[in-house]
Scaffold this motif. Structure first.
Motif, PDB file in Angstrom:
ATOM      1  N   PRO A 192      45.037 116.045 -71.058  1.00 18.00           N
ATOM      2  CA  PRO A 192      45.221 114.618 -71.315  1.00 18.00           C
ATOM      3  C   PRO A 192      46.721 114.309 -71.397  1.00 18.00           C
ATOM      4  O   PRO A 192      47.472 115.007 -72.086  1.00 18.00           O
ATOM      5  N   GLY A 193      47.139 113.284 -70.674  1.00 20.03           N
ATOM      6  CA  GLY A 193      48.539 112.864 -70.705  1.00 20.03           C
ATOM      7  C   GLY A 193      48.641 111.374 -70.937  1.00 20.03           C
ATOM      8  O   GLY A 193      47.646 110.652 -70.858  1.00 20.03           O
ATOM      9  N   GLU A 194      49.850 110.895 -71.232  1.00 16.35           N
ATOM     10  CA  GLU A 194      49.998 109.479 -71.558  1.00 16.35           C
ATOM     11  C   GLU A 194      51.351 108.940 -71.126  1.00 16.35           C
ATOM     12  O   GLU A 194      52.316 109.674 -70.959  1.00 16.35           O
ATOM     13  N   MET A 195      51.373 107.629 -70.944  1.00 17.45           N
ATOM     14  CA  MET A 195      52.603 106.890 -70.737  1.00 17.45           C
ATOM     15  C   MET A 195      52.451 105.546 -71.425  1.00 17.45           C
ATOM     16  O   MET A 195      51.513 104.795 -71.138  1.00 17.45           O
ATOM     17  N   GLY A 196      53.346 105.258 -72.360  1.00 18.86           N
ATOM     18  CA  GLY A 196      53.281 103.973 -73.047  1.00 18.86           C
ATOM     19  C   GLY A 196      54.498 103.795 -73.936  1.00 18.86           C
ATOM     20  O   GLY A 196      54.633 104.495 -74.947  1.00 18.86           O
ATOM     21  N   ILE A 197      55.390 102.921 -73.539  1.00 12.34           N
ATOM     22  CA  ILE A 197      56.592 102.718 -74.335  1.00 12.34           C
ATOM     23  C   ILE A 197      56.200 102.315 -75.759  1.00 12.34           C
ATOM     24  O   ILE A 197      55.370 101.426 -75.960  1.00 12.34           O
ATOM     25  N   GLY A 198      56.778 103.012 -76.723  1.00 12.61           N
ATOM     26  CA  GLY A 198      56.498 102.732 -78.127  1.00 12.61           C
ATOM     27  C   GLY A 198      55.356 103.523 -78.703  1.00 12.61           C
ATOM     28  O   GLY A 198      55.014 103.353 -79.878  1.00 12.61           O
ATOM     29  N   ASN A 199      54.738 104.432 -77.911  1.00 10.35           N
ATOM     30  CA  ASN A 199      53.488 105.029 -78.403  1.00 10.35           C
ATOM     31  C   ASN A 199      53.657 106.117 -79.453  1.00 10.35           C
ATOM     32  O   ASN A 199      52.668 106.549 -80.056  1.00 10.35           O
ATOM     33  N   THR A 200      54.877 106.576 -79.723  1.00 10.37           N
ATOM     34  CA  THR A 200      55.012 107.494 -80.861  1.00 10.37           C
ATOM     35  C   THR A 200      54.877 106.748 -82.185  1.00 10.37           C
ATOM     36  O   THR A 200      54.617 107.378 -83.222  1.00 10.37           O
ATOM     37  N   THR A 201      55.025 105.416 -82.167  1.00  7.63           N
ATOM     38  CA  THR A 201      54.818 104.647 -83.401  1.00  7.63           C
ATOM     39  C   THR A 201      53.343 104.655 -83.814  1.00  7.63           C
ATOM     40  O   THR A 201      53.022 105.033 -84.945  1.00  7.63           O
ATOM     41  N   PRO A 202      52.403 104.266 -82.950  1.00 13.31           N
ATOM     42  CA  PRO A 202      50.995 104.392 -83.347  1.00 13.31           C
ATOM     43  C   PRO A 202      50.582 105.844 -83.585  1.00 13.31           C
ATOM     44  O   PRO A 202      49.770 106.124 -84.481  1.00 13.31           O
ATOM     45  N   ALA A 203      51.130 106.777 -82.820  1.00 14.03           N
ATOM     46  CA  ALA A 203      50.779 108.185 -83.034  1.00 14.03           C
ATOM     47  C   ALA A 203      51.206 108.641 -84.420  1.00 14.03           C
ATOM     48  O   ALA A 203      50.478 109.382 -85.098  1.00 14.03           O
ATOM     49  N   SER A 204      52.373 108.203 -84.857  1.00 10.86           N
ATOM     50  CA  SER A 204      52.841 108.548 -86.203  1.00 10.86           C
ATOM     51  C   SER A 204      51.978 107.889 -87.267  1.00 10.86           C
ATOM     52  O   SER A 204      51.655 108.504 -88.291  1.00 10.86           O
ATOM     53  N   ALA A 216      57.848 109.423 -93.363  1.00 12.67           N
ATOM     54  CA  ALA A 216      59.075 110.110 -92.951  1.00 12.67           C
ATOM     55  C   ALA A 216      58.787 111.487 -92.370  1.00 12.67           C
ATOM     56  O   ALA A 216      59.448 111.934 -91.425  1.00 12.67           O
ATOM     57  N   SER A 217      57.760 112.161 -92.880  1.00 13.44           N
ATOM     58  CA  SER A 217      57.484 113.538 -92.445  1.00 13.44           C
ATOM     59  C   SER A 217      56.828 113.614 -91.076  1.00 13.44           C
ATOM     60  O   SER A 217      56.812 114.687 -90.468  1.00 13.44           O
ATOM     61  N   VAL A 218      56.294 112.497 -90.582  1.00 16.98           N
ATOM     62  CA  VAL A 218      55.593 112.535 -89.293  1.00 16.98           C
ATOM     63  C   VAL A 218      56.127 111.513 -88.301  1.00 16.98           C
ATOM     64  O   VAL A 218      55.502 111.254 -87.276  1.00 16.98           O
ATOM     65  N   THR A 219      57.289 110.944 -88.579  1.00 12.30           N
ATOM     66  CA  THR A 219      57.854 109.924 -87.693  1.00 12.30           C
ATOM     67  C   THR A 219      59.234 110.347 -87.236  1.00 12.30           C
ATOM     68  O   THR A 219      60.156 110.491 -88.041  1.00 12.30           O
ATOM     69  N   GLY A 220      59.363 110.562 -85.927  1.00 15.91           N
ATOM     70  CA  GLY A 220      60.634 110.993 -85.374  1.00 15.91           C
ATOM     71  C   GLY A 220      61.244 109.972 -84.438  1.00 15.91           C
ATOM     72  O   GLY A 220      60.890 108.790 -84.445  1.00 15.91           O
ATOM     73  N   ARG A 221      62.140 110.442 -83.588  1.00 18.39           N
ATOM     74  CA  ARG A 221      62.965 109.547 -82.772  1.00 18.39           C
ATOM     75  C   ARG A 221      62.321 109.135 -81.456  1.00 18.39           C
ATOM     76  O   ARG A 221      62.898 108.335 -80.714  1.00 18.39           O
ATOM     77  N   ALA A 228      69.424 103.638 -87.056  1.00 17.76           N
ATOM     78  CA  ALA A 228      68.970 102.316 -87.514  1.00 17.76           C
ATOM     79  C   ALA A 228      67.571 102.019 -86.986  1.00 17.76           C
ATOM     80  O   ALA A 228      66.710 101.500 -87.707  1.00 17.76           O
ATOM     81  N   THR A 229      67.330 102.367 -85.716  1.00 17.63           N
ATOM     82  CA  THR A 229      66.014 102.107 -85.129  1.00 17.63           C
ATOM     83  C   THR A 229      64.960 103.019 -85.745  1.00 17.63           C
ATOM     84  O   THR A 229      63.820 102.604 -85.980  1.00 17.63           O
ATOM     85  N   LEU A 230      65.335 104.259 -86.037  1.00 20.51           N
ATOM     86  CA  LEU A 230      64.401 105.173 -86.691  1.00 20.51           C
ATOM     87  C   LEU A 230      63.998 104.641 -88.063  1.00 20.51           C
ATOM     88  O   LEU A 230      62.813 104.675 -88.432  1.00 20.51           O
ATOM     89  N   ALA A 231      64.964 104.127 -88.804  1.00 12.37           N
ATOM     90  CA  ALA A 231      64.652 103.563 -90.116  1.00 12.37           C
ATOM     91  C   ALA A 231      63.716 102.367 -89.984  1.00 12.37           C
ATOM     92  O   ALA A 231      62.759 102.215 -90.758  1.00 12.37           O
ATOM     93  N   GLU A 313      59.058 116.370 -81.296  1.00 13.15           N
ATOM     94  CA  GLU A 313      58.796 115.201 -82.130  1.00 13.15           C
ATOM     95  C   GLU A 313      58.363 115.597 -83.544  1.00 13.15           C
ATOM     96  O   GLU A 313      57.482 116.448 -83.733  1.00 13.15           O
ATOM     97  N   THR A 314      58.984 114.979 -84.527  1.00 12.56           N
ATOM     98  CA  THR A 314      58.627 115.222 -85.918  1.00 12.56           C
ATOM     99  C   THR A 314      57.140 114.934 -86.131  1.00 12.56           C
ATOM    100  O   THR A 314      56.625 113.932 -85.682  1.00 12.56           O
ATOM    101  N   GLY A 315      56.467 115.820 -86.812  1.00 11.55           N
ATOM    102  CA  GLY A 315      55.061 115.612 -87.113  1.00 11.55           C
ATOM    103  C   GLY A 315      54.129 116.450 -86.275  1.00 11.55           C
ATOM    104  O   GLY A 315      52.973 116.665 -86.656  1.00 11.55           O
ATOM    105  N   HIS A 316      54.599 116.961 -85.133  1.00  6.23           N
ATOM    106  CA  HIS A 316      53.704 117.740 -84.290  1.00  6.23           C
ATOM    107  C   HIS A 316      53.301 119.046 -84.972  1.00  6.23           C
ATOM    108  O   HIS A 316      52.133 119.465 -84.904  1.00  6.23           O
ATOM    109  N   ALA A 317      54.247 119.676 -85.640  1.00  4.65           N
ATOM    110  CA  ALA A 317      53.926 120.922 -86.343  1.00  4.65           C
ATOM    111  C   ALA A 317      52.863 120.683 -87.409  1.00  4.65           C
ATOM    112  O   ALA A 317      51.965 121.515 -87.606  1.00  4.65           O
ATOM    113  N   ALA A 318      52.944 119.534 -88.090  1.00  2.82           N
ATOM    114  CA  ALA A 318      51.940 119.225 -89.119  1.00  2.82           C
ATOM    115  C   ALA A 318      50.564 119.021 -88.490  1.00  2.82           C
ATOM    116  O   ALA A 318      49.548 119.432 -89.063  1.00  2.82           O
ATOM    117  N   GLN A 319      50.520 118.390 -87.335  1.00  3.36           N
ATOM    118  CA  GLN A 319      49.244 118.225 -86.632  1.00  3.36           C
ATOM    119  C   GLN A 319      48.626 119.585 -86.310  1.00  3.36           C
ATOM    120  O   GLN A 319      47.436 119.828 -86.575  1.00  3.36           O
TER     121      GLN A 319
END
Length: 370
Positions: A192-204, A216-221, A228-231, A313-319
């Motif tokens: 399964p693969g994906e393309m969607g600008i902004g999709n690490t936000t819903p994934a987080s 903070a522990s599952v949201t990366g860049r 500033a954008t990460l915050a 990406e931050t959070g993948h190890a936790a998954q």
């Protein structure tokens, strides 16, 4: 469609999903036991092939034989947009999603598509399927593009639920249907693969909810946003979670509330692959968020998941820790598209081949250990 017709359609979709979930069975324990016994007899020191040995045993469980012979590899790239990009959570504008879909299906001197997933897939002999499940644009008809659009992108998850329950079901079943076709066309390993600008936000957001983890522990860049954008991204996800419109005990509710159309679609790909006893090669973080929901719905799905690499990406190890899965490599990947999964496919095919084709000490007339 009348209200009655819509209700009937929704009931049918719910029944179809429940049937799909019920059809997922655990990996074949007897085949895995036999595979372990065979591994112990192959012409090599015990454990000399490292993780390949574990992978081969797991593949035996998926395919129900101690000599698994998976062949075709298919990567199914689902594309969708996200209303939350209006909050400024990505380094790229949403128009890039549609442009990348065009790149996936473009004609090049080397074959279909000039994106990374196309190039890597051609190199390893994998077939690429591309689906528009929620791009916020009317894409031109193309023979290599599956038009499975549920809606023009999701809603802004900071303010409201990203999808309705009905839209979520539609996306899941669309993924299941395309996976079924890929299997019918010869795929034994599905990526399964994906393309969607902004999709690490819903994934987080999905990951934080499903794991009960801090934002903070599952949201990366993601695409490489600045501090500033990460915050801001983390604040947006916190606001979405604070709406308190879903809980981990209702995985489909979490997907509808915080997920994405392409994430729900990938969930459908995974469920169908497992139901037909095919191996699922997980790429990275966004795919991992779909897997968290899938395993919560059908715990046996885990038996069919083979994570390619731990992405940057931050959070993948936790998954992966939550799923109890070990990645095959760490190349610092964070592209998406299923690229890592396609790279891992030859490793899985090789693992199966060692179990299937290597001789035992007895077969090779080689003296075994004292």
């Amino acid at each position: 469609m009348t209200p009655t017709d819509h209700q009937t359609s929704q009931t049918t979709d719910q029944t179809t999903l429940q049937t799909l979930l019920a059809s997922i069975r655990p990996a074949d324990a007897a085949a895995m036991t036999s595979a372990r016994e065979r591994q112990a007899q192959l012409t090599k020191p015990a454990g000399a092939l490292g993780l390949l040995e574990d992978l081969s045993v797991r593949l035996a469980g998926v395919f129900g034989t101690d000599r698994p012979h998976p062949r075709g590899v298919a990567v199914i790239v689902a594309a969708g947009d996200h209303g939350v990009v209006a909050e400024g959570v990505s380094a790229y504008p949403p128009e890039v999603t549609a442009a990348m879909v065009a790149g996936f299906t473009a004609s090049t001197p080397s074959g279909m598509g000039g994106a990374a997933v196309n190039v890597i897939a051609r190199t390893v002999g994998a077939k690429v399927y591309v689906a528009d499940v929620g791009v916020n644009a009317e894409l031109p008809t193309h023979p290599a593009l599956e038009n499975l659009k549920v809606r023009m992108g999701t809603r802004n998850l900071r303010l409201e639920r990203a999808m309705t329950a009905d839209e979520t079901l539609q996306a899941i079943l669309a993924g299941s249907d395309l996976a079924g076709r890929a299997i019918a066309e010869g795929a034994d390993l599905l990526v399964p693969g994906e393309m969607g600008i902004g999709n690490t936000t819903p994934a987080s957001a999905v990951t934080a909810r499903m794991l009960g983890a801090s934002v903070a522990s599952v949201t990366g860049r993601g695409t490489g946003v600045d501090d500033a954008t990460l915050a801001r991204k983390r604040q947006v996800i916190s606001a979405a979670l604070d709406r308190d419109a879903s809980h981990a005990g209702d995985p489909l509710g979490v997907m509808a509330d915080l997920g994405g159309l392409e994430i729900a679609f990938m969930l459908g790909v995974m469920l169908r692959a497992a139901s037909e006893r095919r191996a699922i090669v997980l790429d990275g973080f966004v795919e991992g968020s779909a897997a968290l929901v899938g395993v919560a719905l059908a715990p046996e799905l885990r038996d069919y998941l083979f994570p390619a690499g731990q992405c940057a990406e931050t959070g993948h190890a936790a998954q992966l820790a939550h799923l109890g899965l070990t990645p095959m490599f760490d190349l610092g990947l964070r592209l998406g598209e299923g690229t890592g999964g396609v790279l891992a496919a030859p490793m899985l095919l090789s693992a199966a081949a060692t179990l299937r084709e290597m001789q035992t000490f007895a077969e090779a007339s080689v003296p075994d250990r004292e």
